[in-house]
Design an enzyme around this catalytic site. Structure first.
Site, mmCIF file in Angstrom:
data_model
loop_
_atom_site.group_PDB
_atom_site.id
_atom_site.type_symbol
_atom_site.label_atom_id
_atom_site.label_comp_id
_atom_site.label_asym_id
_atom_site.label_seq_id
_atom_site.Cartn_x
_atom_site.Cartn_y
_atom_site.Cartn_z
ATOM 1 C CB CYS A 73 58.546 25.099 31.715
ATOM 2 S SG CYS A 73 57.028 24.739 31.554
ATOM 3 C CD GLU B 237 57.375 21.776 33.744
ATOM 4 O OE1 GLU B 237 58.734 22.222 33.721
ATOM 5 O OE2 GLU B 237 56.571 22.698 33.647
#
Length: 528
Positions: free
Chosen positions: A326, A292
């Site tokens: 994020c 990710e």
């Protein structure tokens, strides 16, 4: 005599809190006092079940709240220690991988319960080490345990990932199975130092793999805590190994190692791409990388939006954990018809946020992680002042009580739509706002980024909502989420998967397809 009833502990997530808040605060504060007495110690890598002295060099973990607070000194591993850890993991994996899946998930569920038992202690460490508020830290600890249980459920519900296939002849029997790759390198980030590290390690272990884990340099004490819990479990010796060291030396060496069979990573797009190159250099064939890789997440506010809910959702999502998520909302595209009112509400809510020591009860915004982050903030603020207008914030806070840490003011900047700050992932409490003429333009601008992790929409128009879900190029979408416009995914509730440059496999953590990615498929045909 009747035994007293056992009181269930409330579940604390990023977007919802249940139970007695006073009790939660009291327990956190007691744990904070207790763990503060343990700071300043020396910690070592754990290889094949034992501490190792390492290379002779060390890393310090100091609190971003107060640089004078030494959390611990961490002995860096040598490259030879990495060799030993990988070899130990390779041996142990034969034992762990051969265990019935029912036994593996039982061991992992015990680890989840141990994390829950110690979650206040863990949250207090995290809060001081990375500057997370008490509720964010408690949510991180809670999510860690839930991730283990949710991934264990996946193995159980799929019968250990074995199923019969069809027949071409009556005397043929074929079974499809998923089997472990072998040894995974797990590289975790600083911002969710427990949940993301635990989730990646748990996915690998529940798939029957062994692990060599390198925690983020900004969260070494939290990584040591996780290793302590894993090392005290019934995992076979060598199944889980911890190595401290810098990303440029130990991290790079680990991910290039010929005997590493796969990598699980959460972090920046740039580092993720380098890991893809590293794993290709580590042997004669391609190996799996589960990654990710960050986000530049947009929220759209339309003319039909509930502006109060939109302003609150954006504020919480942009400035929770100082924007160092994020999934943080870092871009807003607002319809020109409601822009003035929305910005008025957004600025007022941002100004009302309490900035300070995040271990304190009422603080919402703590420090950024380090000096480099603070300097990056100053550079972005200068660009916004030069090319647009800073509506609030834009300053580094360096007078008491902020002078011993890395504190910056949550910032809202109105910028031209083509400005570079709409595209650069800052990982800071910095929100860029653009004014658009239509929903079509808002979607187009949102999708311009090479990253596609999360996205948010505030609208009461059903057509706009349907189009948002169909046209937004991101893996995690939220509509009218007042508790966090683009943030707050939870295991089994929101799958956390990155599109475009935000992910590698297209299947993310917190979702139903995660554990299977740590395994490879094998078809077994037997003629009867």
């Amino acid at each position: 005599m009747t035994a007293p009833a056992v009181r269930a502990q409330p579940k604390i997530t990023y977007s919802a809190i249940g139970g007695n808040l006073d009790e939660i605060h009291d327990r956190f504060e007691e744990a904070h006092r207790r763990v503060a007495d343990t700071f300043g110690g020396t910690f070592y890598s754990i290889v094949d079940g034992a501490e190792i002295k390492g290379s002779g060099t060390t890393q310090e973990s100091r609190s971003p709240i107060d640089r004078n607070v030494l959390i611990g000194t961490f002995a860096s591993a040598a490259q030879s220690d990495v060799d030993t850890a990988v070899a130990a993991a390779k041996r142990a994996q034969k034992i762990w991988g051969a265990m019935p899946w029912q036994e593996r998930i039982a061991v992992m569920r015990e680890i989840a319960e141990r994390i829950r038992e110690r979650r206040y202690e863990l949250a207090a460490i995290m809060s001081v080490e990375i500057g997370k508020t008490r509720f964010e830290s408690l949510g991180d600890a809670e999510e860690s345990a839930d991730l283990i249980d949710y991934y264990a459920d996946q193995v159980q519900e799929n019968g250990g990932f074995a199923r019969p296939l069809g027949q071409l002849s009556p005397n043929e029997s074929t079974q499809d199975v998923l089997r472990p790759y072998g040894v995974f390198a797990v590289i975790s980030p600083f911002n969710f130092p427990m949940a993301l590290a635990t989730g990646m390690n748990a996915g690998a272990l529940l798939g029957g793999n062994a692990v060599v884990f390198k925690p983020a340099e900004g969260a070494l004490r939290t990584g040591a805590f996780l290793a302590e819990v894993f090392s005290q479990s019934r995992l076979p010796k060598g199944t889980f190994n911890l190595v401290f060291g810098s990303g440029r030396t130990i991290g790079d060496y680990l991910t290039r190692h010929r005997d590493i069979d796969g990598i699980a990573f959460t972090g920046s797009h740039e580092v993720g791409m380098q890991l893809l190159r590293n794993i290709g250099a580590g042997g004669p064939y391609v190996k799996p990388v589960l990654g990710e890789l960050g986000g530049k997440n947009a929220t759209i506010v339309t003319g039909s939006a509930d502006l109060e809910a939109a302003a609150e959702g954006v504020t919480r999502s942009a400035f929770g954990l100082q924007g160092q998520k994020c999934s943080a909302c870092s871009r807003v595209y607002v319809d020109k018809r409601v822009a003035d009112k929305f910005l008025e509400l957004l600025v007022a809510k941002t100004k009302a946020l309490v900035i300070g020591d995040p271990t304190k009860r009422d603080v919402f915004v703590g420090p950024v992680i380090n000096q480099a982050a603070a300097e990056k903030f100053e550079k972005a603020a200068a660009a916004a002042k030069r090319d647009g207008s800073v509506l609030t914030g834009g300053e580094r806070l360096q007078t008491p009580p902020y002078d011993r840490g890395y504190f910056v003011a949550p910032t809202v900047a109105r910028l031209p739509l083509d400005h570079e700050l709409f595209q650069e992932e800052l990982f800071l409490p910095f929100l860029s706002v653009g004014i658009v003429d239509s929903f079509d333009q808002a979607v187009q601008e949102s999708n311009r980024s090479q990253l596609g992790l999360t996205g948010g929409l505030f609208s009461s128009d059903e057509t706009e909502i349907a189009r948002f879900f169909d046209e937004m190029e991101a893996g995690v979408l939220y509509v009218n989420r007042r508790t966090g416009a683009t943030t707050g995914a939870w295991p089994g509730v929101q799958s956390f998967c990155g599109w475009k440059g935000s992910g590698i496999t297209g299947r993310g953590g917190c979702g139903p397809y995660y554990v299977g990615q740590f395994m490879r498929e094998q078809s077994r045909t037997r003629m009867l």
